[in-house]
Design a protein around this motif. Structure first.
Motif, mmCIF file in Angstrom:
data_model
loop_
_atom_site.group_PDB
_atom_site.id
_atom_site.type_symbol
_atom_site.label_atom_id
_atom_site.label_comp_id
_atom_site.label_asym_id
_atom_site.label_seq_id
_atom_site.Cartn_x
_atom_site.Cartn_y
_atom_site.Cartn_z
ATOM 1 N N LYS A 97 0.917 -1.277 0.149
ATOM 2 C CA LYS A 97 -0.009 0.048 0.065
ATOM 3 C C LYS A 97 0.820 1.401 0.108
ATOM 4 C CE LYS A 97 -3.858 0.250 0.425
ATOM 5 N NZ LYS A 97 -4.943 0.250 -0.707
ATOM 6 N N GLU A 98 1.847 1.372 0.801
ATOM 7 C CA GLU A 98 2.919 2.326 0.870
ATOM 8 C C GLU A 98 3.457 2.542 -0.693
ATOM 9 O OE1 GLU A 98 5.693 1.413 3.831
ATOM 10 O OE2 GLU A 98 4.198 2.079 5.389
ATOM 11 N N LEU A 99 3.814 1.511 -1.237
ATOM 12 C CA LEU A 99 4.411 1.534 -2.715
ATOM 13 C C LEU A 99 3.319 2.170 -3.569
ATOM 14 C CD1 LEU A 99 6.558 1.161 -4.933
ATOM 15 C CD2 LEU A 99 5.597 -1.100 -4.915
ATOM 16 N N GLU A 100 2.061 1.669 -3.487
ATOM 17 C CA GLU A 100 0.924 2.076 -4.239
ATOM 18 C C GLU A 100 0.735 3.743 -4.235
ATOM 19 O OE1 GLU A 100 -2.264 -0.185 -3.318
ATOM 20 O OE2 GLU A 100 -1.724 -1.924 -4.266
ATOM 21 N N ASN A 101 0.902 4.139 -2.843
ATOM 22 C CA ASN A 101 0.637 5.670 -2.669
ATOM 23 C C ASN A 101 1.858 6.598 -3.141
ATOM 24 O OD1 ASN A 101 -1.752 5.327 -1.061
ATOM 25 N ND2 ASN A 101 -0.676 4.729 0.735
ATOM 26 N N ARG A 102 2.939 5.655 -3.167
ATOM 27 C CA ARG A 102 4.107 6.558 -3.507
ATOM 28 C C ARG A 102 3.916 6.772 -4.941
ATOM 29 N NH1 ARG A 102 7.267 3.753 0.374
ATOM 30 N NH2 ARG A 102 8.102 2.267 -1.193
ATOM 31 N N LEU A 103 3.587 5.394 -5.876
ATOM 32 C CA LEU A 103 3.391 5.487 -7.153
ATOM 33 C C LEU A 103 2.153 6.499 -7.634
ATOM 34 C CD1 LEU A 103 3.880 1.813 -8.075
ATOM 35 C CD2 LEU A 103 5.263 3.675 -8.459
ATOM 36 N N ARG A 104 1.190 6.679 -6.782
ATOM 37 C CA ARG A 104 -0.003 7.402 -7.087
ATOM 38 C C ARG A 104 0.636 9.164 -6.987
ATOM 39 N NH1 ARG A 104 -3.000 10.445 -4.241
ATOM 40 N NH2 ARG A 104 -2.151 9.854 -2.210
ATOM 41 N N MET A 105 1.406 9.225 -5.826
ATOM 42 C CA MET A 105 1.854 10.533 -5.649
ATOM 43 C C MET A 105 2.723 11.040 -6.758
ATOM 44 S SD MET A 105 0.933 12.266 -2.748
ATOM 45 C CE MET A 105 2.306 13.148 -2.308
ATOM 46 N N LEU A 106 3.638 10.091 -7.527
ATOM 47 C CA LEU A 106 4.331 10.526 -8.511
ATOM 48 C C LEU A 106 3.360 10.788 -9.660
ATOM 49 C CD1 LEU A 106 7.377 7.890 -8.160
ATOM 50 C CD2 LEU A 106 7.410 10.358 -7.709
ATOM 51 N N SER A 107 2.330 9.958 -9.980
ATOM 52 C CA SER A 107 1.500 10.308 -11.084
ATOM 53 C C SER A 107 0.431 11.356 -11.121
ATOM 54 C CB SER A 107 0.686 8.981 -11.422
ATOM 55 O OG SER A 107 -0.182 8.807 -10.287
ATOM 56 N N GLU A 108 0.244 11.773 -9.743
ATOM 57 C CA GLU A 108 -0.754 12.767 -9.764
ATOM 58 C C GLU A 108 -0.210 14.346 -9.008
ATOM 59 O OE1 GLU A 108 -3.692 11.252 -7.027
ATOM 60 O OE2 GLU A 108 -4.347 9.837 -8.467
ATOM 61 N N ILE A 109 1.190 14.153 -8.509
ATOM 62 C CA ILE A 109 1.359 15.372 -7.785
ATOM 63 C C ILE A 109 2.438 15.917 -8.516
ATOM 64 C CG2 ILE A 109 2.429 16.326 -5.679
ATOM 65 C CD1 ILE A 109 -0.526 15.513 -5.664
ATOM 66 N N ASP A 110 2.559 17.238 -8.882
ATOM 67 C CA ASP A 110 3.678 17.993 -9.406
ATOM 68 C C ASP A 110 4.698 18.051 -8.600
ATOM 69 O OD1 ASP A 110 4.907 19.847 -11.520
ATOM 70 O OD2 ASP A 110 4.744 21.316 -9.780
ATOM 71 N N ALA A 111 6.072 17.603 -9.283
ATOM 72 C CA ALA A 111 7.028 17.507 -8.218
ATOM 73 C C ALA A 111 7.613 18.948 -7.520
ATOM 74 C CB ALA A 111 8.334 16.916 -8.950
ATOM 75 N N LEU A 112 7.579 19.902 -8.421
ATOM 76 C CA LEU A 112 8.137 21.116 -8.059
ATOM 77 C C LEU A 112 7.119 21.810 -6.985
ATOM 78 C CD1 LEU A 112 10.311 23.453 -8.089
ATOM 79 C CD2 LEU A 112 9.030 24.196 -10.198
ATOM 80 N N SER A 113 6.106 22.016 -7.396
ATOM 81 C CA SER A 113 5.168 22.815 -6.382
ATOM 82 C C SER A 113 4.331 22.125 -5.390
ATOM 83 C CB SER A 113 4.144 23.493 -7.297
ATOM 84 O OG SER A 113 2.970 22.392 -7.724
ATOM 85 N N GLY A 114 4.250 20.586 -5.510
ATOM 86 C CA GLY A 114 3.507 19.786 -4.710
ATOM 87 C C GLY A 114 1.887 19.778 -4.850
ATOM 88 N N LEU A 115 1.535 20.619 -5.881
ATOM 89 C CA LEU A 115 0.307 20.712 -6.290
ATOM 90 C C LEU A 115 -0.255 19.704 -6.986
ATOM 91 C CD1 LEU A 115 -0.220 24.521 -6.690
ATOM 92 C CD2 LEU A 115 -0.545 23.171 -4.572
#
Length: 301
Positions: A129-147
């Protein structure tokens, strides 16, 4: 053939715990669970009910899943979280975060202690689940702004547009960019430009409502979705955000000098054929704000 003693030894050697639970939620037997990384000895549960072990809401959920498995008579698979606060008497013991499990539940074809019963095998899937959450963050969150990134923004916007078409639920959208951003990059370098973008994003997070969805569309361009909000209701929110971003950027010193925002504010219309229509109106209003002298929010008619 295995003897009864050998079969019991095999069951107790299972790395994941297997519970025999009756329809009333009573623990009748526990096997396995020898993987000490994830599980503790659960023998003390035998004879107790899930309502004696778990807080009411979580116990009711387990009861419902047992009923579903008994009704279907087929393998029933669920995922669920368990935190220390879910277990009675463990509020101050164990991790504060939830551990995640996959439950594989199968109805038994014989009664146990006079009740229908299920076999519930619980596997710890917290790492997955933690890996899934990290992958979701990478696919949904802009790395620079965090938005939210552009991909996630368009997905959320499309969902709200569908809701608007079905029920007329309003949504206001603000699209803005940073005035004189090219000058920041040219005079102070791209790292300074990154600071300006992160600063604007931080103000969005602090000033907007929890229901609003700020996103970085790309470059120095941002979008804020304001669900259940008309354009007129959103206007003071957008103006407050403009003032707050300008003030915060000026506080950065030379790299923020003259860095304000210009934006366009619009809302869904019944005549819109797609969510791209509202984006285009907002973008048009943004460029009107630029031509009108920058550092302002213009609303579409």
């Amino acid at each position: 053939m295995f003897s009864g003693t050998q079969l019991a030894a095999v069951l107790n050697a299972l790395p994941d715990p297997a519970f025999i639970l009756t329809r009333s939620g009573r623990y009748m037997a526990i096997f396995g669970g020898i993987d000490a990384r994830y599980y503790h000895d659960g023998s003390h549960l035998i004879g107790k009910t899930i309502h004696q072990v778990l807080e009411a809401a979580k116990a009711s959920w387990f009861q419902q899943e047992i009923e579903k498995a008994l009704l279907s008579q087929a393998l029933h698979i669920v995922e669920y979280g368990l935190a220390a606060c879910d277990v009675k008497g463990l509020q101050s013991d164990g991790p504060a975060y939830s551990l995640w499990f996959e439950g594989r539940i199968q109805a038994l074809d014989f009664p146990v202690n006079g009740e229908d019963a299920v076999l519930w095998v619980a596997s710890n899937i917290t790492a997955r689940k933690e890996l899934e959450n990290r992958l979701r963050m990478l696919s949904e969150i802009d790395a620079l702004s965090g938005l939210l990134n552009r991909r996630k923004l368009m997905h959320v916007l499309a969902e709200h547009f569908d809701t608007f078409q079905r029920y007329g639920t309003p949504l206001a959208m603000l699209i803005f960019d940073i005035d004189h951003f090219k000058r920041v990059n040219d005079e102070h370098g791209h790292l300074a430009g990154d600071v300006v973008i992160r600063t604007a994003a931080d103000v969005c997070r602090s000033e907007l409502r929890s229901t609003d969805a700020p996103a970085r569309l790309g470059g120095d361009e941002f979008v804020v979705l304001m669900p259940h909000t008309t354009r007129d209701q959103a206007a003071p929110i957008a103006e407050r955000l403009r003032q707050r971003i300008a003030c915060t950027l000026q506080a950065l010193g030379s790299i923020g000098e003259g860095a304000t925002i210009s934006g366009g504010l619009c809302e869904f219309r019944p005549s819109d054929g797609s969510c791209e229509d509202v984006l285009k109106r907002g973008d048009d209003a943004l460029y009107q704000a630029k031509r009108a002298g920058r550092n302002r929010i213009l609303c579409t008619e």
